[in-house]
Design a protein around this motif. Structure first.
Motif, PDB file in Angstrom:
ATOM      1  N   VAL A  22       0.845  -1.203   0.000  1.00 29.32           N
ATOM      2  CA  VAL A  22       0.000   0.000   0.000  1.00 29.32           C
ATOM      3  C   VAL A  22       0.873   1.244   0.000  1.00 29.32           C
ATOM      4  O   VAL A  22       0.646   2.187  -0.760  1.00 29.32           O
ATOM      5  CB  VAL A  22      -0.969  -0.002   1.207  1.00 29.32           C
ATOM      6  N   ALA A  23       1.882   1.263   0.842  1.00 29.60           N
ATOM      7  CA  ALA A  23       2.784   2.420   0.925  1.00 29.60           C
ATOM      8  C   ALA A  23       3.552   2.624  -0.375  1.00 29.60           C
ATOM      9  O   ALA A  23       3.756   3.760  -0.807  1.00 29.60           O
ATOM     10  CB  ALA A  23       3.751   2.248   2.087  1.00 29.60           C
ATOM     11  N   LEU A  24       3.968   1.538  -0.993  1.00 28.46           N
ATOM     12  CA  LEU A  24       4.775   1.646  -2.207  1.00 28.46           C
ATOM     13  C   LEU A  24       3.955   1.967  -3.449  1.00 28.46           C
ATOM     14  O   LEU A  24       4.504   2.422  -4.444  1.00 28.46           O
ATOM     15  CB  LEU A  24       5.564   0.359  -2.439  1.00 28.46           C
ATOM     16  N   SER A  25       2.651   1.766  -3.391  1.00 28.34           N
ATOM     17  CA  SER A  25       1.831   1.947  -4.591  1.00 28.34           C
ATOM     18  C   SER A  25       1.092   3.288  -4.633  1.00 28.34           C
ATOM     19  O   SER A  25       0.333   3.530  -5.563  1.00 28.34           O
ATOM     20  CB  SER A  25       0.828   0.800  -4.721  1.00 28.34           C
ATOM     21  N   SER A  26       1.325   4.141  -3.669  1.00 31.28           N
ATOM     22  CA  SER A  26       0.642   5.428  -3.615  1.00 31.28           C
ATOM     23  C   SER A  26       1.652   6.575  -3.601  1.00 31.28           C
ATOM     24  O   SER A  26       2.699   6.474  -2.955  1.00 31.28           O
ATOM     25  CB  SER A  26      -0.220   5.508  -2.343  1.00 31.28           C
ATOM     26  N   ASP A  27       1.321   7.655  -4.280  1.00 34.22           N
ATOM     27  CA  ASP A  27       2.189   8.828  -4.281  1.00 34.22           C
ATOM     28  C   ASP A  27       2.372   9.405  -2.880  1.00 34.22           C
ATOM     29  O   ASP A  27       3.412   9.972  -2.572  1.00 34.22           O
ATOM     30  CB  ASP A  27       1.635   9.915  -5.200  1.00 34.22           C
ATOM     31  N   GLU A  28       1.370   9.259  -2.012  1.00 35.24           N
ATOM     32  CA  GLU A  28       1.471   9.770  -0.638  1.00 35.24           C
ATOM     33  C   GLU A  28       2.321   8.878   0.263  1.00 35.24           C
ATOM     34  O   GLU A  28       2.710   9.293   1.336  1.00 35.24           O
ATOM     35  CB  GLU A  28       0.081   9.909  -0.011  1.00 35.24           C
ATOM     36  N   MET A  29       2.567   7.658  -0.176  1.00 33.52           N
ATOM     37  CA  MET A  29       3.349   6.690   0.595  1.00 33.52           C
ATOM     38  C   MET A  29       2.795   6.530   2.021  1.00 33.52           C
ATOM     39  O   MET A  29       3.471   6.818   3.005  1.00 33.52           O
ATOM     40  CB  MET A  29       4.819   7.095   0.641  1.00 33.52           C
ATOM     41  N   PRO A  30       1.549   6.050   2.168  1.00 30.75           N
ATOM     42  CA  PRO A  30       0.957   5.907   3.491  1.00 30.75           C
ATOM     43  C   PRO A  30       1.555   4.710   4.256  1.00 30.75           C
ATOM     44  O   PRO A  30       1.208   3.559   4.024  1.00 30.75           O
ATOM     45  CB  PRO A  30      -0.533   5.709   3.205  1.00 30.75           C
ATOM     46  N   LEU A  31       2.460   5.024   5.149  1.00 33.83           N
ATOM     47  CA  LEU A  31       3.167   4.007   5.934  1.00 33.83           C
ATOM     48  C   LEU A  31       2.241   3.417   6.982  1.00 33.83           C
ATOM     49  O   LEU A  31       1.419   4.126   7.575  1.00 33.83           O
ATOM     50  CB  LEU A  31       4.368   4.654   6.624  1.00 33.83           C
ATOM     51  N   LEU A  32       2.381   2.144   7.242  1.00 32.77           N
ATOM     52  CA  LEU A  32       1.594   1.484   8.275  1.00 32.77           C
ATOM     53  C   LEU A  32       2.320   1.642   9.603  1.00 32.77           C
ATOM     54  O   LEU A  32       3.443   1.141   9.773  1.00 32.77           O
ATOM     55  CB  LEU A  32       1.407   0.003   7.949  1.00 32.77           C
ATOM     56  N   GLY A  52      -0.343  -3.293  18.781  1.00 31.56           N
ATOM     57  CA  GLY A  52      -0.895  -3.903  17.576  1.00 31.56           C
ATOM     58  C   GLY A  52      -1.884  -3.032  16.821  1.00 31.56           C
ATOM     59  O   GLY A  52      -2.201  -3.322  15.674  1.00 31.56           O
ATOM     60  N   ARG A  53      -2.371  -1.967  17.451  1.00 23.53           N
ATOM     61  CA  ARG A  53      -3.303  -1.059  16.765  1.00 23.53           C
ATOM     62  C   ARG A  53      -2.549  -0.348  15.645  1.00 23.53           C
ATOM     63  O   ARG A  53      -1.368  -0.023  15.781  1.00 23.53           O
ATOM     64  CB  ARG A  53      -3.853  -0.052  17.764  1.00 23.53           C
ATOM     65  N   THR A  54      -3.227  -0.101  14.529  1.00 21.60           N
ATOM     66  CA  THR A  54      -2.550   0.491  13.373  1.00 21.60           C
ATOM     67  C   THR A  54      -3.290   1.715  12.836  1.00 21.60           C
ATOM     68  O   THR A  54      -4.515   1.821  12.964  1.00 21.60           O
ATOM     69  CB  THR A  54      -2.410  -0.520  12.218  1.00 21.60           C
ATOM     70  N   ILE A  55      -2.498   2.596  12.256  1.00 21.44           N
ATOM     71  CA  ILE A  55      -3.009   3.678  11.426  1.00 21.44           C
ATOM     72  C   ILE A  55      -2.000   3.842  10.290  1.00 21.44           C
ATOM     73  O   ILE A  55      -0.883   3.328  10.358  1.00 21.44           O
ATOM     74  CB  ILE A  55      -3.186   5.024  12.166  1.00 21.44           C
ATOM     75  N   ARG A  56      -2.384   4.564   9.286  1.00 24.51           N
ATOM     76  CA  ARG A  56      -1.452   4.908   8.212  1.00 24.51           C
ATOM     77  C   ARG A  56      -1.123   6.392   8.328  1.00 24.51           C
ATOM     78  O   ARG A  56      -1.973   7.197   8.688  1.00 24.51           O
ATOM     79  CB  ARG A  56      -2.040   4.590   6.848  1.00 24.51           C
ATOM     80  N   VAL A  57       0.128   6.702   8.039  1.00 29.09           N
ATOM     81  CA  VAL A  57       0.619   8.079   8.075  1.00 29.09           C
ATOM     82  C   VAL A  57       1.382   8.328   6.779  1.00 29.09           C
ATOM     83  O   VAL A  57       2.266   7.536   6.423  1.00 29.09           O
ATOM     84  CB  VAL A  57       1.555   8.312   9.280  1.00 29.09           C
ATOM     85  N   ILE A  58       1.045   9.409   6.092  1.00 27.75           N
ATOM     86  CA  ILE A  58       1.769   9.693   4.852  1.00 27.75           C
ATOM     87  C   ILE A  58       3.230  10.006   5.188  1.00 27.75           C
ATOM     88  O   ILE A  58       3.553  10.554   6.237  1.00 27.75           O
ATOM     89  CB  ILE A  58       1.118  10.817   4.024  1.00 27.75           C
ATOM     90  N   ALA A  59       4.106   9.622   4.281  1.00 23.65           N
ATOM     91  CA  ALA A  59       5.546   9.705   4.539  1.00 23.65           C
ATOM     92  C   ALA A  59       5.999  11.105   4.918  1.00 23.65           C
ATOM     93  O   ALA A  59       6.803  11.266   5.841  1.00 23.65           O
ATOM     94  CB  ALA A  59       6.326   9.194   3.325  1.00 23.65           C
ATOM     95  N   ARG A  60       5.485  12.137   4.265  1.00 22.79           N
ATOM     96  CA  ARG A  60       5.980  13.479   4.562  1.00 22.79           C
ATOM     97  C   ARG A  60       5.560  13.978   5.945  1.00 22.79           C
ATOM     98  O   ARG A  60       6.102  14.948   6.449  1.00 22.79           O
ATOM     99  CB  ARG A  60       5.589  14.462   3.469  1.00 22.79           C
ATOM    100  N   GLU A  61       4.593  13.329   6.578  1.00 28.04           N
ATOM    101  CA  GLU A  61       4.156  13.698   7.926  1.00 28.04           C
ATOM    102  C   GLU A  61       4.617  12.701   8.986  1.00 28.04           C
ATOM    103  O   GLU A  61       4.331  12.862  10.167  1.00 28.04           O
ATOM    104  CB  GLU A  61       2.625  13.823   7.978  1.00 28.04           C
ATOM    105  N   PHE A  62       5.354  11.681   8.568  1.00 26.91           N
ATOM    106  CA  PHE A  62       5.776  10.649   9.516  1.00 26.91           C
ATOM    107  C   PHE A  62       6.651  11.198  10.632  1.00 26.91           C
ATOM    108  O   PHE A  62       6.577  10.763  11.769  1.00 26.91           O
ATOM    109  CB  PHE A  62       6.501   9.508   8.791  1.00 26.91           C
ATOM    110  N   TRP A  63       7.500  12.176  10.336  1.00 27.95           N
ATOM    111  CA  TRP A  63       8.372  12.769  11.353  1.00 27.95           C
ATOM    112  C   TRP A  63       7.566  13.177  12.588  1.00 27.95           C
ATOM    113  O   TRP A  63       8.031  13.032  13.713  1.00 27.95           O
ATOM    114  CB  TRP A  63       9.127  13.985  10.789  1.00 27.95           C
ATOM    115  N   GLY A  64       6.350  13.696  12.372  1.00 30.61           N
ATOM    116  CA  GLY A  64       5.532  14.201  13.469  1.00 30.61           C
ATOM    117  C   GLY A  64       5.122  13.120  14.449  1.00 30.61           C
ATOM    118  O   GLY A  64       5.225  13.297  15.671  1.00 30.61           O
ATOM    119  N   ILE A  65       4.671  11.989  13.940  1.00 32.95           N
ATOM    120  CA  ILE A  65       4.274  10.917  14.849  1.00 32.95           C
ATOM    121  C   ILE A  65       5.505  10.312  15.519  1.00 32.95           C
ATOM    122  O   ILE A  65       5.511  10.063  16.721  1.00 32.95           O
ATOM    123  CB  ILE A  65       3.394   9.847  14.150  1.00 32.95           C
TER     124      ILE A  65
END
Length: 126
Positions: free
Chosen positions: A66-76, A85-98
């Protein structure tokens, strides 16, 4: 940051560059990249089972198809402290914040989980 999809080397390199690039204020995520085919296709549950209970970091990040197939790169992003074990997706350019805020205990996983868009992806606090 664990790579579980090996179908697109260029996309993986783009994710790495995005994570290593500082944002407008100079913030950058502090991560180690795990690029090992032994992790190919592992699920979030399988990855969490490999992480010791006393692991010192608050989250595990997965670069999957999912992360590799989207321009936003939504990381799990997988919570390891509050609700393991709870998950969310965070776009790569905002990952630094989390990463920065959870590591410093400035914020909680819930703060980000409560601010995801309808598609389950955190893009920013709006």
């Amino acid at each position: 940051m664990v790579r579980t999809d090996f179908s697109d080397q260029e996309a993986w390199e783009n994710v790495c560059r995005a994570i290593e690039s500082p944002n407008g204020q100079g913030f950058v995520a502090n991560v180690d990249f795990i690029d090992d085919t032994a992790c190919r296709s592992l699920t979030a549950e399988e990855l969490v089972a490999l992480v010791p209970e006393d692991y010192e970091h608050p989250l595990l990040v997965v670069v999957d198809g999912v992360a590799l197939s989207s321009d936003e790169m939504p990381l799990l992003c997988i919570d390891l402290w509050e609700e393991r074990g709870r998950t969310i997706r965070v776009i790569a350019r905002e990952f630094w914040g989390i990463e920065n805020n959870l590591t410093l205990s400035n914020m909680y996983f819930d703060d980000f989980a409560e601010s995801v868009d309808d598609d389950g992806v955190f893009r920013d606090f709006r």
